[in-house]
Design an enzyme around this catalytic site. Structure first.
Site, mmCIF file in Angstrom:
data_model
loop_
_atom_site.group_PDB
_atom_site.id
_atom_site.type_symbol
_atom_site.label_atom_id
_atom_site.label_comp_id
_atom_site.label_asym_id
_atom_site.label_seq_id
_atom_site.Cartn_x
_atom_site.Cartn_y
_atom_site.Cartn_z
ATOM 1 N N SER A 124 0.828 -1.211 0.000
ATOM 2 C CA SER A 124 0.000 0.000 0.000
ATOM 3 C C SER A 124 0.859 1.257 0.000
ATOM 4 O O SER A 124 1.928 1.296 0.628
ATOM 5 C CB SER A 124 -0.863 -0.025 1.258
ATOM 6 O OG SER A 124 -1.342 1.267 1.545
ATOM 7 N N GLU A 126 0.371 3.660 1.692
ATOM 8 C CA GLU A 126 0.493 4.075 3.097
ATOM 9 C C GLU A 126 1.882 3.756 3.640
ATOM 10 O O GLU A 126 2.338 4.362 4.602
ATOM 11 C CB GLU A 126 -0.539 3.339 3.955
ATOM 12 C CG GLU A 126 -1.944 3.862 3.856
ATOM 13 C CD GLU A 126 -2.161 5.134 4.659
ATOM 14 O OE1 GLU A 126 -1.562 5.282 5.732
ATOM 15 O OE2 GLU A 126 -2.929 5.984 4.181
ATOM 16 N N TYR A 148 -1.207 0.055 10.586
ATOM 17 C CA TYR A 148 -1.551 -0.634 9.336
ATOM 18 C C TYR A 148 -0.360 -0.579 8.375
ATOM 19 O O TYR A 148 0.059 -1.593 7.811
ATOM 20 C CB TYR A 148 -2.773 0.048 8.721
ATOM 21 C CG TYR A 148 -3.090 -0.336 7.291
ATOM 22 C CD1 TYR A 148 -3.900 -1.423 7.014
ATOM 23 C CD2 TYR A 148 -2.596 0.422 6.225
ATOM 24 C CE1 TYR A 148 -4.211 -1.766 5.700
ATOM 25 C CE2 TYR A 148 -2.907 0.091 4.910
ATOM 26 C CZ TYR A 148 -3.712 -1.004 4.661
ATOM 27 O OH TYR A 148 -4.012 -1.332 3.359
HETATM 28 P P1 GDP Z 1 -7.377 6.836 3.089
HETATM 29 O O1 GDP Z 1 -6.459 7.291 2.008
HETATM 30 O O2 GDP Z 1 -7.242 5.379 3.368
HETATM 31 O O3 GDP Z 1 -7.272 7.680 4.312
HETATM 32 O O4 GDP Z 1 -8.867 6.995 2.458
HETATM 33 P P2 GDP Z 1 -10.138 7.852 2.878
HETATM 34 O O5 GDP Z 1 -11.081 7.718 1.737
HETATM 35 O O6 GDP Z 1 -10.662 7.452 4.207
HETATM 36 O O7 GDP Z 1 -9.640 9.350 3.017
HETATM 37 C C1 GDP Z 1 -9.087 10.079 1.959
HETATM 38 C C2 GDP Z 1 -8.857 11.503 2.374
HETATM 39 O O8 GDP Z 1 -10.090 12.201 2.430
HETATM 40 C C3 GDP Z 1 -8.219 11.706 3.749
HETATM 41 O O9 GDP Z 1 -7.185 12.645 3.599
HETATM 42 C C4 GDP Z 1 -9.321 12.300 4.611
HETATM 43 O O10 GDP Z 1 -8.850 13.208 5.607
HETATM 44 C C5 GDP Z 1 -10.104 13.055 3.569
HETATM 45 N N1 GDP Z 1 -11.490 13.299 3.986
HETATM 46 C C6 GDP Z 1 -12.119 14.501 4.029
HETATM 47 N N2 GDP Z 1 -13.368 14.365 4.474
HETATM 48 C C7 GDP Z 1 -13.564 13.048 4.727
HETATM 49 C C8 GDP Z 1 -14.672 12.301 5.219
HETATM 50 O O11 GDP Z 1 -15.739 12.845 5.516
HETATM 51 N N3 GDP Z 1 -14.501 10.961 5.333
HETATM 52 C C9 GDP Z 1 -13.307 10.333 4.990
HETATM 53 N N4 GDP Z 1 -13.188 9.002 5.111
HETATM 54 N N5 GDP Z 1 -12.237 11.027 4.541
HETATM 55 C C10 GDP Z 1 -12.369 12.365 4.405
#
Ligand code: GDP
Length: 330
Positions: A124, A126, A148
């Site tokens: 990943s 990450e 993770y």
């Molecule tokens: P990640 O890359 O595994 O963290 O995937 P996510 O889809 O959970 O998040 C992607 C990005 O979107 C992160 O930088 C979050 O801070 C941003 N983000 C902004 N608003 C939201 C929200 O309401 N929900 C989530 N899940 N992410 C958000």
């Protein structure tokens, strides 16, 4: 000869798209599914009847070795993981065991069986964590910033050791965010597509979001699983960074999704401080040149087309009352 592929994590988003791809290629597809996860097989929808399910605890090295011995797979795709990264803080040890433990047990099973099985490890972006170079490629150092990511780094190196020390054909795909109508709604892309569809249909009038300036390299899951398969068909086992190479902000994501249904996002989106994350300051974006050059791989679906597909699918689900059903995607 019909090839057999084993997949862990078959009931997740990537498991679905990978199974579909392999079935199209006439593989025998076998999902290794823990006994307590059998009910989630229904998530595969129409594919559930076309894949075989082998019930096995991924924590049990003897049972996993038996599975490999019995099924004699040509390919193994190790996709299992707790996909929602923030959750890994709640139980780092369980994360380590699921991610690193499963990879290690499967690699050992292949080695002990003396098979020429080709092994794919789901790594990943990450793992890059706190980057000081952008975009990232296969030579970028790993600086994992959460349990993770640390577990994924450990699994990655375990895979590399099995390749170097025992000569296994093992590869890892370092995948950036990849989305689809099957993404669970706790991910930002699906949260937005579902929110847009709800607002368009008059079922809600507001979408609460976190950091609008956060940026990601968002691709389509269907494209990314194609890269997994190509890695295992290559002449040499090598690791690849897989992403679109394009960075978009959450704000752009929202604007694009609302534009799909001709709505002005700024009238509906509010920032909810409780959704802001304290630990993200880095922009991860792929340099997928190696995959393009060696595997002839590149994304087929654009950011805009991906969001249009997701919004449309959520509109259909809400209209038909199946918003929680992930079945029959495209
Ligand atoms: P990640 O890359 O595994 O963290 O995937 P996510 O889809 O959970 O998040 C992607 C990005 O979107 C992160 O930088 C979050 O801070 C941003 N983000 C902004 N608003 C939201 C929200 O309401 N929900 C989530 N899940 N992410 C958000």
């Amino acid at each position: 000869m019909v090839k057999t592929a084993l997949i862990t994590g078959i009931t997740g988003q990537d498991g679905y798209y990978l199974s579909r791809l392999l079935l199209e290629k006439h593989y025998r597809v076998v999902g290794l599914v823990p006994p307590n996860r059998q009910s989630s097989v229904a998530k595969l929808g129409a594919l559930a009847d076309q894949v075989e399910i082998y019930s096995v605890a991924l924590t049990d090295p003897v049972a996993l070795a038996e599975a490999v011995e019995q099924l004699q797979p040509q390919e193994i795709y190790n996709l299992t993981a707790p996909s929602f990264v923030p959750d890994s803080w709640k139980d780092p040890l369980a994360t380590l065991d699921l991610v690193t433990g499963t990879a290690t047990r499967l690699l050992d099973a292949v080695r002990q069986a003396g098979l020429a099985t080709r092994f794919y490890q789901a790594s990943s972006s990450e793992m890059f964590g706190q980057v000081d170079q952008s975009p990232q490629d296969e030579n970028t150092p790993f600086r994992p910033m959460n349990p993770y990511a640390a577990a994924k780094v450990h699994a990655h190196w375990t895979m590399v050791h099995h390749r170097q020390r025992y000569g296994l054909f093992a590869c890892s795909g370092i995948l950036y965010n990849h989305e689809s109508p099957l993404r669970p709604p706790n991910f930002v892309t699906r949260k937005v597509s579902l929110g847009v569809a709800s607002i368009k249909l008059g079922l809600s009038d507001q979408l609460e979001m976190g950091n609008l300036d956060a940026k990601r390299d968002w691709g389509y899951a269907g494209d990314h699983v194609e890269a997994m398969w190509r890695m295992l068909q290559a002449d040499e086992p090598e690791d690849y960074v897989i992403g679109t190479g394009q960075l978009h902000s959450v704000r752009e994501l929202i604007a694009t999704a609302f534009a799909c249904v001709d709505l002005d996002w700024s009238r509906y989106v509010v920032v909810e401080p409780g959704l802001l994350r304290s630990d993200e300051h880095f922009h991860l974006v792929a340099n997928p040149s190696k995959a393009k050059q060696n595997l002839d791989w590149q994304p087929q679906i654009s950011f805009e087309a991906l969001l249009a597909k997701m919004v449309q699918r959520d509109m259909d689900r809400l209209k038909s009352g199946t918003a929680s059903s992930p079945l029959s995607v495209n």
